[in-house]
Design a protein around this motif. Structure first.
Motif, PDB file in Angstrom:
ATOM      1  N   TYR A  14     -37.550 -41.046 -21.539  1.00 33.61           N
ATOM      2  CA  TYR A  14     -37.578 -39.650 -21.132  1.00 33.61           C
ATOM      3  C   TYR A  14     -37.830 -38.797 -22.362  1.00 33.61           C
ATOM      4  O   TYR A  14     -37.687 -39.264 -23.487  1.00 33.61           O
ATOM      5  N   ARG A  15     -38.205 -37.541 -22.161  1.00 34.77           N
ATOM      6  CA  ARG A  15     -38.520 -36.662 -23.290  1.00 34.77           C
ATOM      7  C   ARG A  15     -37.262 -36.317 -24.063  1.00 34.77           C
ATOM      8  O   ARG A  15     -36.231 -35.991 -23.476  1.00 34.77           O
ATOM      9  N   MET A  16     -37.351 -36.396 -25.387  1.00 34.10           N
ATOM     10  CA  MET A  16     -36.257 -36.015 -26.267  1.00 34.10           C
ATOM     11  C   MET A  16     -36.786 -34.978 -27.245  1.00 34.10           C
ATOM     12  O   MET A  16     -37.716 -35.270 -27.994  1.00 34.10           O
ATOM     13  N   LYS A  17     -36.236 -33.802 -27.206  1.00 34.96           N
ATOM     14  CA  LYS A  17     -36.648 -32.731 -28.107  1.00 34.96           C
ATOM     15  C   LYS A  17     -38.166 -32.563 -28.099  1.00 34.96           C
ATOM     16  O   LYS A  17     -38.816 -32.511 -29.149  1.00 34.96           O
ATOM     17  N   LYS A  18     -38.747 -32.554 -26.895  1.00 31.25           N
ATOM     18  CA  LYS A  18     -40.179 -32.356 -26.653  1.00 31.25           C
ATOM     19  C   LYS A  18     -41.049 -33.502 -27.185  1.00 31.25           C
ATOM     20  O   LYS A  18     -42.234 -33.323 -27.416  1.00 31.25           O
ATOM     21  N   ASN A  19     -40.484 -34.682 -27.374  1.00 31.80           N
ATOM     22  CA  ASN A  19     -41.240 -35.851 -27.831  1.00 31.80           C
ATOM     23  C   ASN A  19     -41.303 -36.875 -26.705  1.00 31.80           C
ATOM     24  O   ASN A  19     -40.294 -37.157 -26.059  1.00 31.80           O
ATOM     25  N   ARG A  20     -42.482 -37.451 -26.509  1.00 36.86           N
ATOM     26  CA  ARG A  20     -42.666 -38.498 -25.505  1.00 36.86           C
ATOM     27  C   ARG A  20     -42.681 -39.888 -26.128  1.00 36.86           C
ATOM     28  O   ARG A  20     -42.564 -40.887 -25.439  1.00 36.86           O
ATOM     29  N   LYS A  21     -42.861 -39.963 -27.445  1.00 32.81           N
ATOM     30  CA  LYS A  21     -42.897 -41.229 -28.172  1.00 32.81           C
ATOM     31  C   LYS A  21     -42.007 -41.119 -29.391  1.00 32.81           C
ATOM     32  O   LYS A  21     -41.623 -40.018 -29.785  1.00 32.81           O
ATOM     33  N   GLY A  22     -41.723 -42.265 -30.002  1.00 40.17           N
ATOM     34  CA  GLY A  22     -40.912 -42.251 -31.209  1.00 40.17           C
ATOM     35  C   GLY A  22     -41.124 -43.509 -32.028  1.00 40.17           C
ATOM     36  O   GLY A  22     -41.490 -44.559 -31.500  1.00 40.17           O
ATOM     37  N   HIS A  23     -40.901 -43.400 -33.327  1.00 38.18           N
ATOM     38  CA  HIS A  23     -40.968 -44.544 -34.239  1.00 38.18           C
ATOM     39  C   HIS A  23     -39.589 -45.205 -34.253  1.00 38.18           C
ATOM     40  O   HIS A  23     -38.593 -44.554 -34.585  1.00 38.18           O
ATOM     41  N   TYR A  24     -39.523 -46.477 -33.901  1.00 35.98           N
ATOM     42  CA  TYR A  24     -38.258 -47.207 -33.841  1.00 35.98           C
ATOM     43  C   TYR A  24     -38.078 -48.046 -35.104  1.00 35.98           C
ATOM     44  O   TYR A  24     -39.012 -48.736 -35.523  1.00 35.98           O
ATOM     45  N   VAL A  25     -36.858 -48.025 -35.665  1.00 42.70           N
ATOM     46  CA  VAL A  25     -36.532 -48.825 -36.850  1.00 42.70           C
ATOM     47  C   VAL A  25     -35.156 -49.457 -36.633  1.00 42.70           C
ATOM     48  O   VAL A  25     -34.223 -48.784 -36.180  1.00 42.70           O
ATOM     49  N   LEU A  26     -35.048 -50.743 -36.959  1.00 40.94           N
ATOM     50  CA  LEU A  26     -33.786 -51.487 -36.840  1.00 40.94           C
ATOM     51  C   LEU A  26     -33.281 -51.860 -38.226  1.00 40.94           C
ATOM     52  O   LEU A  26     -34.068 -52.315 -39.067  1.00 40.94           O
ATOM     53  N   PHE A  27     -31.982 -51.673 -38.445  1.00 37.07           N
ATOM     54  CA  PHE A  27     -31.313 -52.123 -39.669  1.00 37.07           C
ATOM     55  C   PHE A  27     -30.213 -53.105 -39.291  1.00 37.07           C
ATOM     56  O   PHE A  27     -29.459 -52.854 -38.348  1.00 37.07           O
ATOM     57  N   ASN A  28     -30.093 -54.198 -40.025  1.00 36.45           N
ATOM     58  CA  ASN A  28     -28.899 -55.039 -40.004  1.00 36.45           C
ATOM     59  C   ASN A  28     -28.165 -54.724 -41.295  1.00 36.45           C
ATOM     60  O   ASN A  28     -28.710 -54.910 -42.388  1.00 36.45           O
ATOM     61  N   ILE A  29     -26.931 -54.251 -41.173  1.00 30.16           N
ATOM     62  CA  ILE A  29     -26.212 -53.687 -42.314  1.00 30.16           C
ATOM     63  C   ILE A  29     -24.915 -54.440 -42.561  1.00 30.16           C
ATOM     64  O   ILE A  29     -24.183 -54.766 -41.614  1.00 30.16           O
ATOM     65  N   ASP A  30     -24.627 -54.705 -43.829  1.00 25.48           N
ATOM     66  CA  ASP A  30     -23.349 -55.252 -44.272  1.00 25.48           C
ATOM     67  C   ASP A  30     -22.758 -54.191 -45.200  1.00 25.48           C
ATOM     68  O   ASP A  30     -23.164 -54.085 -46.357  1.00 25.48           O
ATOM     69  N   ALA A  31     -21.824 -53.386 -44.666  1.00 19.69           N
ATOM     70  CA  ALA A  31     -21.320 -52.240 -45.438  1.00 19.69           C
ATOM     71  C   ALA A  31     -19.924 -51.858 -44.950  1.00 19.69           C
ATOM     72  O   ALA A  31     -19.559 -52.154 -43.809  1.00 19.69           O
ATOM     73  N   PRO A  32     -19.161 -51.176 -45.788  1.00 20.97           N
ATOM     74  CA  PRO A  32     -17.853 -50.681 -45.349  1.00 20.97           C
ATOM     75  C   PRO A  32     -18.017 -49.521 -44.350  1.00 20.97           C
ATOM     76  O   PRO A  32     -19.075 -48.878 -44.286  1.00 20.97           O
ATOM     77  N   ALA A  33     -16.976 -49.248 -43.603  1.00 26.87           N
ATOM     78  CA  ALA A  33     -17.015 -48.212 -42.565  1.00 26.87           C
ATOM     79  C   ALA A  33     -17.366 -46.820 -43.108  1.00 26.87           C
ATOM     80  O   ALA A  33     -18.127 -46.088 -42.456  1.00 26.87           O
ATOM     81  N   PRO A  34     -16.847 -46.410 -44.289  1.00 26.27           N
ATOM     82  CA  PRO A  34     -17.241 -45.078 -44.791  1.00 26.27           C
ATOM     83  C   PRO A  34     -18.744 -44.941 -45.060  1.00 26.27           C
ATOM     84  O   PRO A  34     -19.315 -43.859 -44.902  1.00 26.27           O
ATOM     85  N   ALA A  35     -19.396 -46.034 -45.427  1.00 31.07           N
ATOM     86  CA  ALA A  35     -20.843 -45.994 -45.658  1.00 31.07           C
ATOM     87  C   ALA A  35     -21.581 -45.751 -44.346  1.00 31.07           C
ATOM     88  O   ALA A  35     -22.560 -44.983 -44.299  1.00 31.07           O
ATOM     89  N   ILE A  36     -21.102 -46.364 -43.277  1.00 35.63           N
ATOM     90  CA  ILE A  36     -21.724 -46.166 -41.963  1.00 35.63           C
ATOM     91  C   ILE A  36     -21.490 -44.732 -41.485  1.00 35.63           C
ATOM     92  O   ILE A  36     -22.389 -44.104 -40.912  1.00 35.63           O
ATOM     93  N   ALA A  37     -20.299 -44.211 -41.736  1.00 37.01           N
ATOM     94  CA  ALA A  37     -20.006 -42.825 -41.355  1.00 37.01           C
ATOM     95  C   ALA A  37     -20.940 -41.860 -42.080  1.00 37.01           C
ATOM     96  O   ALA A  37     -21.442 -40.894 -41.486  1.00 37.01           O
ATOM     97  N   GLU A  38     -21.192 -42.108 -43.360  1.00 40.93           N
ATOM     98  CA  GLU A  38     -22.097 -41.255 -44.136  1.00 40.93           C
ATOM     99  C   GLU A  38     -23.542 -41.409 -43.640  1.00 40.93           C
ATOM    100  O   GLU A  38     -24.290 -40.422 -43.559  1.00 40.93           O
TER     101      GLU A  38
END
Length: 165
Positions: free
Chosen positions: A50-74
């Protein structure tokens, strides 16, 4: 350290190079906070459900992350502030998969499938040209012109006809 998967969707009107720069910035942010990006996949420009902020398409990126919780919050705070990021989702997982994600696996199998238009014609015989009588539609066949209606007024011949006496 805890393990996370993060997927974000960037706006459609930025280039692939700008998406890479955005992902590099997020990678650097995680590294500064004491974490590490184990795997990064660019899924490409895809249609949105569905449209998000007037966009019909989007660039998708996946990260696999090994980090502490504060890093994810930031990381999430930075993604929330950035105008180029439409949506993001971060999940905590028990273990990270080293193999390509299902999205990347399905992308490779698309080339292995036969083309659809070939499948349609395999069951039929090859194209055979019509015979000459079938080639011309019935309405295109020339018909003799209709006779002009007889002139009224006593059966005198029309001016175009010649009368021999």
């Amino acid at each position: 350290m805890p393990l996370y998967e993060n997927v974000f969707i960037a706006r459609q009107d930025i280039s692939g190079a700008q998406v890479d720069a955005l992902a590099d910035g997020f990678t650097q942010l995680i590294a500064e906070q004491g974490g590490e990006i184990k795997k990064r996949e660019y899924w490409g420009l895809r249609n949105l459900a569905y449209r998000m902020k007037k966009n019909r398409k989007g660039h998708y990126v996946l990260f696999n992350i090994d980090a502490p919780a504060p890093a994810i919050a930031e990381l999430e705070r930075t993604m929330r502030i950035n105008e180029d990021v439409l949506r993001y989702l971060t999940l905590r997982v028990d273990q990270l998969e080293g193999a390509p994600s299902p999205v990347m696996q399905s992308r490779g199998s698309r080339e292995d499938r036969p083309r659809r238009d070939r499948d349609r014609y395999e069951s039929r015989d090859r194209y055979e040209p019509r015979e000459s009588s079938e080639a011309i539609p019935e309405r295109a066949v020339e018909r003799p012109p209709a006779e002009p209606p007889a002139a009224e007024g006593g059966g005198e011949p029309a001016p175009s006809e010649k009368v021999e006496a």
